[in-house]
Design a protein around this motif. Sequence first.
Motif: not given
Length: 477
Positions: A24-34, A401-403, A56-68
Amino acid sequence: MTDENETAWLGLDLGTQSVRALAVTADGTVLGRGSAPLGGRREGVRHEQDPGEWWAAVRTACSSALLTRTGVRIGGLAVCGTSGTVLLTDPEGRPTTPALMYDDGRAAGEAAGLRAAGLAVQDTWALPKALWLVREYGGKGRVTHQPDVVTARLVGRPVPTDSSHALKTGYDVERDAWPDIALELPEVVLPGSRLGEVCPAAAEETGIPAGTPVIAGMTDGCAAQIAAGALRHGSWNSVLGTTLVLKGAAPDPVRDPAGVVYNHRAPGGTWLPGGASSVGAGALPADVDPVAMDERAAAFEPSGAVAYPLVSRGERFPFRAPDATALLLGTPADDADRWAALLQGVAFAERLCLDYLHHLGAPLDGPLTFTGGAARSLYWNQLRADILGRPARIPEQTEPALGMAALASHGTTGTLLAEAAEHMVRIRTVVEPRPGRTALFAEPYARLVDELTERGWLPAPVAAHARGRLAGNTATS
């Protein structure tokens, strides 16, 4: 379009059923989630997880959040976990035992021994569970909290724990000291402290760029409070899901001789007092249409019955009564009236929590935020605001996660945590109490307070304080 120089902050939430990642950006725009699911083992009071699943779950979730997203810089990350989840690790930070989850109750004997020695702990807190693990597995090991396993993998070496997760392991957040006890306990730093940077091996597995700062996090409850933007002194976040959790912000710890309210410490010296009740939406029947029942319940204000809708045996906040059971005074006219009684009963418990906090001298004059799954009910939000006699804010995004993204921003840039959170948090609506409605519910609320007192659950001084605030605004009266 994504700005090629845009910076996002990464929050990771290690939950009970899944790991969630949010960029998420500093202004609250969500750029990716997983997200990625987690298993577990529940048998009676036993509840444990395999710590290996977390990474293992962190790897999957992070890859999804940063993929797009391309061209986005990750400025930093922080991790939250479930409060009281603990395990033992070897000198390299590798797990040597299963993780006992936040509600595992097998260490009741150890907890009783610690209380006899003068330590204020509950049966499911991490300190007695750490002693149980040492006894059960017949050896030593470093006491480790859930997020520490992940941050160690990210950095490539064992790292200090944060004082928020250490609280239920007996860490004194006022004296910055561990109890004198025969355990191998970790170094402790304040939330928001820099633990290190993402190492090349972790970068390859997760997609998080090497060198990204890793910031010490807080528990999931504190993370949800940050995500609600409830960090200015006098602000409160009421999380209503299966059960009810109320957490606020204060310049000093809120002292509670009964031990019902406890205090986390946030960066910058702010204290986060709060407590967890056993009432909540979990007491509602699951085999009905909640939207339809809400519509019908509006005809019963107040209900013909008064409820204290405990989800399970025992109450922790706004009073401590291990043997308390759900109660219903009077006979509802029909199923809609019973539904109304349950909704109103949760709101009465919420009001009693605020009355108890006022009794202890906690500041209550800041904004109140409603989060949790029950905040999706427009009717219940209005009813709660009416019974509490004060406005309530409803944010767009309330994931823990936003917190952690806001905490990562604070820990990396030095921006005040309250400011970082307020910039990220977007308020969807503000629910105002309807004129005259608070007074309408004063009589059934007083009946409930009297009944709780007669049963010996609610202390008489607390009951008297609550009666003295009948029909008033719970923020200032």
